[in-house]
Design an enzyme around this catalytic site. Sequence first.
Site, short mmCIF file in Angstrom:
data_model
loop_
_atom_site.label_atom_id
_atom_site.label_comp_id
_atom_site.label_asym_id
_atom_site.label_seq_id
_atom_site.Cartn_x
_atom_site.Cartn_y
_atom_site.Cartn_z
N ASP A 88 0.94 -0.90 -0.22
CA ASP A 88 -0.15 -0.39 0.41
C ASP A 88 0.93 0.85 0.17
O ASP A 88 1.55 1.75 1.04
CB ASP A 88 -0.70 0.06 1.40
CG ASP A 88 -1.52 1.28 1.08
OD1 ASP A 88 -1.92 2.26 0.24
OD2 ASP A 88 -1.80 1.71 2.76
N ASP A 269 -2.05 6.06 -5.64
CA ASP A 269 -1.99 4.61 -4.30
C ASP A 269 -2.74 3.62 -4.48
O ASP A 269 -3.44 3.60 -5.02
CB ASP A 269 -3.02 5.57 -3.27
CG ASP A 269 -3.43 5.19 -2.07
OD1 ASP A 269 -3.27 3.84 -2.16
OD2 ASP A 269 -4.21 5.49 -1.27
#
Length: 428
Positions: A88, A269
């Site tokens: 992430d 992201d």
Amino acid sequence: MLNLYIIVFLLLITNISSSSDLPRISCYRISGVPTRNNDIEGETYKSSLRFIGKTSPVTEILINQANFYWIGLISIGTPKRTFRIDFDTGSTDLWVPSIQCHSSCENKAKYDSNKSNTSRANGAAFRIVYGDGSFANGVFVNDTVTIGNLSILNQAFAQAKNISGFSTSTFDGVLGLAYSSLGTSGQTSIFYNMWQQGLITNPIFSFYFNPDPDAYPGGELIFGDVDPTKYSGSITYANVIIHAYWEFMMNNIQVNNTIICSNCRAILDTGTTLIIGPKIQIALLHRTIGAIFDEETGLYMVDCYTRLLSSFPDVNFSIGNSTFTLSVLQYLLIFNDDDKYICYTVFQGVNLHDNTGALIWILGDYFLNRFYSIYDLNLNRIGLAKSISYDYFQLSPISLFTYSNKTIQFSFNPIFIWLLFVCNILLK
């Protein structure tokens, strides 16, 4: 009822000696198609947005990515214990479930410090809260973290004693790759430690995602360099403007002759599924596309039965000296509901802010599927290039775009159906 299908993620990493031998993770997408349930009870699915409270408060609950994310394998401890990890770029800390985590950690691998010869006490408290209210908390510990045959010594990570919102996710924990300022104070992130311990040649990592659900492997995360076989053309770089998320400035977003935003802030992201933007700007984008808001799902829908493909405009993102374009079959989601096909866009309006309070765009997986992304910690910049999988188009029913002049072989692909099923929350 549609069957669930699973593609298991593998970990393939070799010794560091040249660019081709850099540590890399071959990512495989795990995708599921749940049955429709508009009254999901108990723990919520994990949000597609990863914010931890250092930003302005986020009150909207967003569409989750419980069945659409990218994971690989790491090991922790001596002897090694293997964990399935979601990588992430929107958070910093590494956490995995602790052996002390019980009912909320069922069917997940757990870390037991008493069974590792290299475990060292740390004691710092850990808590991370995500956009939908899901969370993990526990305590930090230090141990050896292994990615393939690359071992990061004395790495601080959190053993989570309580987690909420992850009961349906197939990964065990999350490995954050954002800047240290988003992490727990006093703890060094795993990527920083890789560089400080001399385990990688350059403080760079890069992602390749393949939007084809049948591709094997489905993607790649490489530490220490870029993989030139995964993109075409030149790389466009943009400076990181705040050392928190991988945040940079976009020149503009344009649809036809309409400027959706100018000098707009954005982050890359990998922990976000959709492309998120401020509500007013997203509404303008959809008026230009010709989409209407669906209150039941919080998504925008389009008529994909009678509209020509040529009637849908491209969406252009101007970054640096380049334009990154998504065409209609790259920004539509198509799913079947009682033998009727419904088409949504991948753009969603949510007012989110960076650490300065400015509204931001989040370029998630449906952008990163098309563009190879590079994260350069040394020069504090992001890089983007056209992915080798840019021209892949999702397969769709032949009954759609009936009057189109294009001759495309269509067949329904159920990978996107979960987006509607799990989104039973109105974004107000």
